[in-house]
Structures are given as C-alpha cells and as structure tokens.
Design a protein around this motif. Structure first.
Motif, PDB file in Angstrom:
ATOM      1  N   ASP A   1     -11.221   1.276  -0.960  1.00 26.05           N
ATOM      2  CA  ASP A   1     -11.926   0.113  -0.416  1.00 26.05           C
ATOM      3  C   ASP A   1     -11.006  -1.098  -0.544  1.00 26.05           C
ATOM      4  OD1 ASP A   1     -13.784  -1.754   0.431  1.00 26.05           O
ATOM      5  OD2 ASP A   1     -14.827  -1.847  -1.504  1.00 26.05           O
ATOM      6  N   ILE A   2      -9.986  -1.151   0.301  1.00 23.00           N
ATOM      7  CA  ILE A   2      -8.974  -2.198   0.136  1.00 23.00           C
ATOM      8  C   ILE A   2      -9.503  -3.591   0.463  1.00 23.00           C
ATOM      9  CG2 ILE A   2      -7.086  -0.576   0.577  1.00 23.00           C
ATOM     10  CD1 ILE A   2      -6.776  -1.931   3.328  1.00 23.00           C
TER      11      ILE A   2
ATOM     12  N   SER B   1      -1.360  -9.967   2.607  1.00 24.16           N
ATOM     13  CA  SER B   1      -1.443  -8.542   2.903  1.00 24.16           C
ATOM     14  C   SER B   1      -0.097  -7.855   2.704  1.00 24.16           C
ATOM     15  CB  SER B   1      -1.936  -8.322   4.337  1.00 24.16           C
ATOM     16  OG  SER B   1      -3.240  -8.824   4.518  1.00 24.16           O
ATOM     17  N   CYS B   2       0.976  -8.511   3.123  1.00 25.94           N
ATOM     18  CA  CYS B   2       2.315  -7.939   2.978  1.00 25.94           C
ATOM     19  C   CYS B   2       2.714  -7.843   1.511  1.00 25.94           C
ATOM     20  CB  CYS B   2       3.330  -8.783   3.737  1.00 25.94           C
ATOM     21  SG  CYS B   2       3.233  -8.628   5.534  1.00 25.94           S
ATOM     22  N   ARG B   3       2.364  -8.833   0.722  1.00 28.49           N
ATOM     23  CA  ARG B   3       2.683  -8.792  -0.706  1.00 28.49           C
ATOM     24  C   ARG B   3       1.963  -7.632  -1.386  1.00 28.49           C
ATOM     25  NH1 ARG B   3       2.541 -15.226  -0.691  1.00 28.49           N
ATOM     26  NH2 ARG B   3       4.783 -15.625  -0.748  1.00 28.49           N
ATOM     27  N   ARG B   4       0.704  -7.404  -1.026  1.00 29.53           N
ATOM     28  CA  ARG B   4      -0.036  -6.280  -1.612  1.00 29.53           C
ATOM     29  C   ARG B   4       0.634  -4.947  -1.260  1.00 29.53           C
ATOM     30  NH1 ARG B   4      -5.016  -6.293  -3.682  1.00 29.53           N
ATOM     31  NH2 ARG B   4      -5.713  -4.425  -2.580  1.00 29.53           N
ATOM     32  N   LEU B   5       1.057  -4.819  -0.015  1.00 30.76           N
ATOM     33  CA  LEU B   5       1.719  -3.589   0.411  1.00 30.76           C
ATOM     34  C   LEU B   5       3.039  -3.400  -0.332  1.00 30.76           C
ATOM     35  CD1 LEU B   5       2.072  -1.126   2.246  1.00 30.76           C
ATOM     36  CD2 LEU B   5       2.970  -2.663   4.015  1.00 30.76           C
ATOM     37  N   ALA B   6       3.835  -4.474  -0.436  1.00 32.10           N
ATOM     38  CA  ALA B   6       5.131  -4.381  -1.103  1.00 32.10           C
ATOM     39  C   ALA B   6       4.972  -4.070  -2.585  1.00 32.10           C
ATOM     40  CB  ALA B   6       5.909  -5.682  -0.922  1.00 32.10           C
ATOM     41  N   VAL B   7       4.004  -4.692  -3.238  1.00 34.06           N
ATOM     42  CA  VAL B   7       3.765  -4.427  -4.654  1.00 34.06           C
ATOM     43  C   VAL B   7       3.306  -2.985  -4.848  1.00 34.06           C
ATOM     44  CG1 VAL B   7       2.289  -4.998  -6.625  1.00 34.06           C
ATOM     45  CG2 VAL B   7       3.308  -6.824  -5.277  1.00 34.06           C
ATOM     46  N   TYR B   8       2.426  -2.511  -3.985  1.00 34.96           N
ATOM     47  CA  TYR B   8       1.949  -1.133  -4.090  1.00 34.96           C
ATOM     48  C   TYR B   8       3.109  -0.144  -3.980  1.00 34.96           C
ATOM     49  CZ  TYR B   8      -0.586   3.168  -3.114  1.00 34.96           C
ATOM     50  OH  TYR B   8      -1.057   4.468  -3.161  1.00 34.96           O
TER      51      TYR B   8
ATOM     52  N   ARG C   1      -1.734  -0.779   7.569  1.00 33.47           N
ATOM     53  CA  ARG C   1      -2.529  -1.118   8.757  1.00 33.47           C
ATOM     54  C   ARG C   1      -3.170  -2.500   8.609  1.00 33.47           C
ATOM     55  NH1 ARG C   1      -5.578   4.110  11.289  1.00 33.47           N
ATOM     56  NH2 ARG C   1      -3.871   5.614  11.100  1.00 33.47           N
ATOM     57  N   ASP C   2      -3.601  -2.804   7.391  1.00 30.16           N
ATOM     58  CA  ASP C   2      -4.209  -4.111   7.135  1.00 30.16           C
ATOM     59  C   ASP C   2      -3.209  -5.226   7.395  1.00 30.16           C
ATOM     60  OD1 ASP C   2      -6.411  -5.809   6.029  1.00 30.16           O
ATOM     61  OD2 ASP C   2      -4.936  -6.189   4.460  1.00 30.16           O
TER      62      ASP C   2
ATOM     63  N   ASP D   1      -4.888  -7.604  -7.880  1.00 31.24           N
ATOM     64  CA  ASP D   1      -3.810  -6.756  -8.377  1.00 31.24           C
ATOM     65  C   ASP D   1      -4.228  -5.294  -8.507  1.00 31.24           C
ATOM     66  OD1 ASP D   1      -2.726  -9.247  -8.619  1.00 31.24           O
ATOM     67  OD2 ASP D   1      -2.032  -9.006 -10.678  1.00 31.24           O
ATOM     68  N   LEU D   2      -5.426  -4.966  -8.008  1.00 32.11           N
ATOM     69  CA  LEU D   2      -5.926  -3.601  -8.116  1.00 32.11           C
ATOM     70  C   LEU D   2      -6.472  -3.114  -6.780  1.00 32.11           C
ATOM     71  CD1 LEU D   2      -7.108  -5.280 -10.946  1.00 32.11           C
ATOM     72  CD2 LEU D   2      -7.204  -2.888 -11.619  1.00 32.11           C
ATOM     73  N   VAL D   3      -6.716  -1.817  -6.701  1.00 32.79           N
ATOM     74  CA  VAL D   3      -7.348  -1.209  -5.537  1.00 32.79           C
ATOM     75  C   VAL D   3      -8.708  -0.669  -5.976  1.00 32.79           C
ATOM     76  CG1 VAL D   3      -7.178   0.513  -3.712  1.00 32.79           C
ATOM     77  CG2 VAL D   3      -5.103  -0.523  -4.637  1.00 32.79           C
ATOM     78  N   ARG D   4      -9.734  -0.947  -5.199  1.00 33.86           N
ATOM     79  CA  ARG D   4     -11.085  -0.464  -5.509  1.00 33.86           C
ATOM     80  C   ARG D   4     -11.344   0.849  -4.765  1.00 33.86           C
ATOM     81  NH1 ARG D   4     -16.621  -1.311  -3.507  1.00 33.86           N
ATOM     82  NH2 ARG D   4     -18.052  -1.360  -5.291  1.00 33.86           N
ATOM     83  N   PHE D   5     -12.010   1.783  -5.433  1.00 34.99           N
ATOM     84  CA  PHE D   5     -12.375   3.057  -4.837  1.00 34.99           C
ATOM     85  C   PHE D   5     -13.877   3.275  -4.998  1.00 34.99           C
ATOM     86  CE2 PHE D   5      -7.953   3.399  -6.018  1.00 34.99           C
ATOM     87  CZ  PHE D   5      -7.367   4.079  -4.962  1.00 34.99           C
ATOM     88  N   VAL D   6     -14.501   3.857  -3.988  1.00 39.25           N
ATOM     89  CA  VAL D   6     -15.929   4.164  -4.046  1.00 39.25           C
ATOM     90  C   VAL D   6     -16.136   5.617  -3.631  1.00 39.25           C
ATOM     91  CG1 VAL D   6     -16.619   1.782  -3.565  1.00 39.25           C
ATOM     92  CG2 VAL D   6     -16.328   3.394  -1.657  1.00 39.25           C
ATOM     93  N   LEU D   7     -17.370   6.082  -3.802  1.00 42.26           N
ATOM     94  CA  LEU D   7     -17.710   7.453  -3.422  1.00 42.26           C
ATOM     95  C   LEU D   7     -18.222   7.464  -1.993  1.00 42.26           C
ATOM     96  CD1 LEU D   7     -17.638  10.135  -4.978  1.00 42.26           C
ATOM     97  CD2 LEU D   7     -20.097   9.870  -5.361  1.00 42.26           C
ATOM     98  N   GLY D   8     -17.568   8.264  -1.144  1.00 39.20           N
ATOM     99  CA  GLY D   8     -17.961   8.359   0.249  1.00 39.20           C
ATOM    100  C   GLY D   8     -18.784   9.603   0.518  1.00 39.20           C
TER     101      GLY D   8
END
Length: 249
Positions: free
Chosen positions: A51-52, A201-208, A103-104, A36-43
């Motif tokens: 970091d999906i 993947s579609c559910r994550r996109l729709a929820v976002y 894209r995912d 239910d979350l999106v992870r982010f890292v330092l690039g």
C-alpha cells in the motif's frame, strides 16, 4: 515466559498503532517516519498487498523502505503475525514494491508534464537553466554522460554548488511513455507543486533501491568527483530519506 509475552504484546501494539508521525518496522523493530517505510495490508485470497499510497483500509504492517528489508519480511513471515491472519507473501514481493514505486514516480512525471512544468530537448533545457526557472533536471539513465555533465555544470553555474536535484532513475523508453514524446534524454522541471511530488516519489524509489551515489544521476553514468565535489553517499545515510538533500537522485 512473561517477558516474552510482554515483548510480543508490545510488538503487536506497535504494529496496530497507525496514529502519529512514526511507525515501527516489522523486521528491524525500529521506529521511523511513515515516509521511510512501506505499508502492507491483506488483500483478497489472503495475499499481502503493498500500500505505497498508505490509503488502503484494514490492518497494516510496516516495513522499512528497503528492498532488503522487504525480502527479509517475506523470508521471516512477519506478515502473518502482524496481520493476525493467514497471509501469503509472494517471493517476488520486493520486485512488486519496486515496480509500484517506479510507476508512482513515472505517474508523477506525467502529471508534472500535464501541468506544463516539463521542458525537453538539450537546447531548451539549457535556456530554462539560464532563465533560472528550473526546480530539477531529468536525465535518461541510458543517456550519454557528456550531456548530463554539461547540463549539470550549467545548473551549478546558475544555482551554485548545492544546485538543484537531478533525476537519473529512468530509461529513455520509460520517460517517453510518461511524457508521450519521442526519445527524451534531458528535461527541465519547472518550480511547482507537481515537481515537488515527483521529487518525493523519486527519492522513495531511490532509497528503496539502495542508491548510494547521491552526486551522480542514480542508475546512470556517474559524474566524476572533481566535477561534483565529494560524494555524500559515503556516510551510510543514503537509505535515510531525511538525509536526501543531495543534488542528484
């Protein structure tokens, strides 16, 4: 002062902890399953990178699966605090996350096609429904409502009121590119592991994106209420993946 220090320490500990089934949103401070979350890292160059797939190395910051929450994370500059380093979050980070999730999902559609699980064409989709071998339907967002309605009714005649998921997140152009075929408006997805991955993947996109109507093809023309039953999007749970058992995405 001590209370504030303890609060900050607890927040940092929550961000550091990437074990177990739950994570803490850096914006809301609420715990939720990592799906239910999106992870982010330092690039490189200290930029904040989504970091999906949840596979990139390094310290992570987690934000609720919501465009609004990601925008708030950028505005409140939570990434620098969570990553304990200089972190540059681009103003268009919410758009970048949307694009990566899109894209995912389209890549998952392409994989399902390569696995032989995709049937296209109105008549062929109808036959697949009648044969009872459908795990989900795909409708182009810009397709005509009449075709979506007829196939949706056929799906419910075979599978009952709860039916099977219908996906309406993508344009004809996007679907064509993913499948390598021309002008695909409707497609049937067979039962299989690749279809399950696509639906997730579609559910994550729709929820976002905050899609509220779970009874009409998301992003397309909605089916009328008397044909689909009462909307499940009125209870405010559309943003919670755990509640996404509705027919249509």
């Amino acid at each position: 002062m001590a209370k504030t220090a303890r609060s900050k320490a607890g927040f940092a500990d929550a961000l550091d902890d990437e074990s177990g089934p739950e994570r803490t949103c850096a914006v809301t401070r609420e715990k939720a399953p990592f799906e239910d979350l999106v992870r982010f890292v330092l690039g490189p160059d200290h930029e904040v990178v989504p970091d999906i797939k949840r596979k990139l190395p390094g310290r992570g910051v987690w934000v609720s699966l919501s465009r609004q929450c990601v925008a708030q994370a950028v505005k409140k500059q939570v990434f620098a605090r969570g990553l304990k380093d200089k972190a540059v979050a681009a103003p268009d980070l919410p758009d970048l996350v949307d694009d990566l999730l899109r894209r995912d999902a389209l890549q998952a559609l392409s994989i399902a096609n390569k696995a032989g699980l995709v049937t296209t064409g109105f008549v062929k989709v109808e036959k697949a429904i009648e044969a009872g071998d459908v795990g989900a339907l795909l409708h182009a967002r810009d397709g005509k409502a009449d075709g979506k309605r007829k196939l949706g009714q056929a799906l419910r005649r075979v599978y009952g009121p709860e039916s099977k998921p219908e996906i309406g997140l993508f344009s004809t152009e996007e679907i064509d590119a993913a499948l390598g075929r021309g002008h695909v408006v409707h497609a049937a997805l067979g039962n299989g592991a690749a279809t399950k991955v696509l639906l997730a993947s579609c559910r994550r996109l729709a929820v976002y994106r905050g899609e509220k109507n779970t009874d009409g093809p998301a992003g397309g023309e909605d089916l009328t209420a008397d044909e689909t039953g009462p909307s499940r999007g009125q209870d405010g749970n559309a943003g919670d993946i755990s509640s996404w058992d509705a027919r249509t995405i």
